[in-house]
Design an enzyme around this catalytic site. Structure first.
Site, PDB file in Angstrom:
ATOM      1  N   GLY A   1       0.826  -1.197   0.000  1.00  0.00           N
ATOM      2  CA  GLY A   1       0.000   0.000   0.000  1.00  0.00           C
ATOM      3  C   GLY A   1       0.862   1.250   0.000  1.00  0.00           C
ATOM      4  O   GLY A   1       2.075   1.204   0.217  1.00  0.00           O
TER       5      GLY A   1
ATOM      6  N   ALA B   1       8.889   5.606   7.081  1.00  0.00           N
ATOM      7  CA  ALA B   1       7.758   5.264   6.211  1.00  0.00           C
ATOM      8  C   ALA B   1       7.271   3.854   6.508  1.00  0.00           C
ATOM      9  O   ALA B   1       8.017   3.011   7.019  1.00  0.00           O
ATOM     10  CB  ALA B   1       8.175   5.372   4.748  1.00  0.00           C
TER      11      ALA B   1
ATOM     12  N   ILE C   1       8.763  -1.398   6.974  1.00  0.00           N
ATOM     13  CA  ILE C   1       9.061  -0.023   7.374  1.00  0.00           C
ATOM     14  C   ILE C   1      10.436   0.391   6.853  1.00  0.00           C
ATOM     15  O   ILE C   1      11.254  -0.448   6.471  1.00  0.00           O
ATOM     16  CB  ILE C   1       9.038   0.142   8.907  1.00  0.00           C
ATOM     17  CG1 ILE C   1      10.223  -0.604   9.548  1.00  0.00           C
ATOM     18  CG2 ILE C   1       7.708  -0.343   9.485  1.00  0.00           C
ATOM     19  CD1 ILE C   1      10.449  -0.282  11.006  1.00  0.00           C
TER      20      ILE C   1
ATOM     21  N   HIS D   1      14.084   4.662  -1.577  1.00  0.00           N
ATOM     22  CA  HIS D   1      14.948   3.776  -0.800  1.00  0.00           C
ATOM     23  C   HIS D   1      16.369   3.961  -1.290  1.00  0.00           C
ATOM     24  O   HIS D   1      16.610   4.160  -2.494  1.00  0.00           O
ATOM     25  CB  HIS D   1      14.548   2.313  -0.969  1.00  0.00           C
ATOM     26  CG  HIS D   1      13.214   1.988  -0.388  1.00  0.00           C
ATOM     27  ND1 HIS D   1      12.828   2.380   0.880  1.00  0.00           N
ATOM     28  CD2 HIS D   1      12.156   1.302  -0.900  1.00  0.00           C
ATOM     29  CE1 HIS D   1      11.609   1.951   1.121  1.00  0.00           C
ATOM     30  NE2 HIS D   1      11.173   1.300   0.053  1.00  0.00           N
TER      31      HIS D   1
ATOM     32  N   CYS E   1       5.178   9.927  -0.633  1.00  0.00           N
ATOM     33  CA  CYS E   1       3.883   9.503  -0.088  1.00  0.00           C
ATOM     34  C   CYS E   1       2.770  10.486  -0.410  1.00  0.00           C
ATOM     35  O   CYS E   1       1.769  10.572   0.319  1.00  0.00           O
ATOM     36  CB  CYS E   1       3.975   9.264   1.421  1.00  0.00           C
ATOM     37  SG  CYS E   1       5.162   7.975   1.864  1.00  0.00           S
TER      38      CYS E   1
ATOM     39  N   THR F   1       7.785   6.241  -2.778  1.00  0.00           N
ATOM     40  CA  THR F   1       8.754   6.443  -1.711  1.00  0.00           C
ATOM     41  C   THR F   1      10.147   6.186  -2.258  1.00  0.00           C
ATOM     42  O   THR F   1      10.321   5.600  -3.327  1.00  0.00           O
ATOM     43  CB  THR F   1       8.468   5.547  -0.498  1.00  0.00           C
ATOM     44  OG1 THR F   1       9.261   5.975   0.610  1.00  0.00           O
ATOM     45  CG2 THR F   1       8.769   4.091  -0.786  1.00  0.00           C
TER      46      THR F   1
END
Length: 214
Positions: A69, A145, A159, A75, A176, A73
């Site tokens: 969901g 996040a 997370i 990383h 987000c 984002t």
């Protein structure tokens, strides 16, 4: 519960394949639950609610569709990712309670470094109050996040906590879907924390929160 810590960067597609295999094995009773701590090379992931216009610079970094969901984002190195694969049915089957526990886990972890993380009902993730270095005004920035998926009653994804990532990489997306607040990290807040120290705090916090929930 197994804990696994990677010392090298893990490619995102490889991580997804490994998670999906582990989820199947947990569901089939062939493997224990797993918390997998790792870092990815610099990349963006698009969750199931991602809006194309929130990808501001499509050519900046690789973009991967994620079954979790959430929206876009980032990383990358310096960000600790914790992928959590647990049997949700054994833990009561309540996905909202599970997500709340993930939030509490982050808050408890940050608290070990005297950082106050907070939830926001209108915004996903964990947030901190801080003073803007230029204006001196108070602001709220996101430090962690959350994005989760459940398959056959087993959770995966999880997370991420910003230890010391390249904050400039966030400029390629609206993180987000939230443009009115910024991004921060433990280093940005003035905390000298090693990845090993963060990992220990994560394990301590997980045991405190999820043992209580069992």
């Amino acid at each position: 519960m197994e804990w696994r810590v990677e010392t090298a960067l893990v490619a995102y597609p490889d991580a997804v394949r490994e998670m999906e295999k582990r989820v199947a094995d947990i569901h089939g009773g062939r493997a224990d639950e797993l918390v997998w701590l790792l870092e990815h090379p610099p990349l963006y992931t698009a969750g199931t609610s991602a809006v194309e216009s929130d990808l501001l610079d499509p050519g900046l970094l690789p973009v991967f569709k994620a079954g979790r969901g959430g929206q876009y984002t980032y990383h990358g190195p310096g960000q600790r990712i914790a992928y959590v694969m647990v049997d949700l049915k054994r833990r009561g089957g309540d996905i909202r309670k599970f997500v709340a526990s993930l939030e509490e886990w982050i808050i408890t972890t940050l608290g070990q470094f005297e950082v106050i993380g907070e939830r926001r009902t209108s915004r996903v993730g964990i947030w901190v109050h801080r003073k803007d270095a230029k204006s001196g005004l108070k602001r709220e920035d996101k430090i962690a996040a959350i994005g989760v998926r459940v398959r056959r009653g087993v959770t995966y994804h999880g997370i991420s906590i910003n230890l010391d990532p390249d904050i400039n990489h966030y400029r390629g997306i609206v993180p987000c879907g939230i443009s009115e607040h910024g991004i921060t990290s433990l280093k940005d807040l003035g905390h000298k924390v090693s990845m090993a120290e963060l990992d220990r705090a994560l394990q301590t916090g997980f045991e405190a929160v999820f043992t209580r929930d069992d």
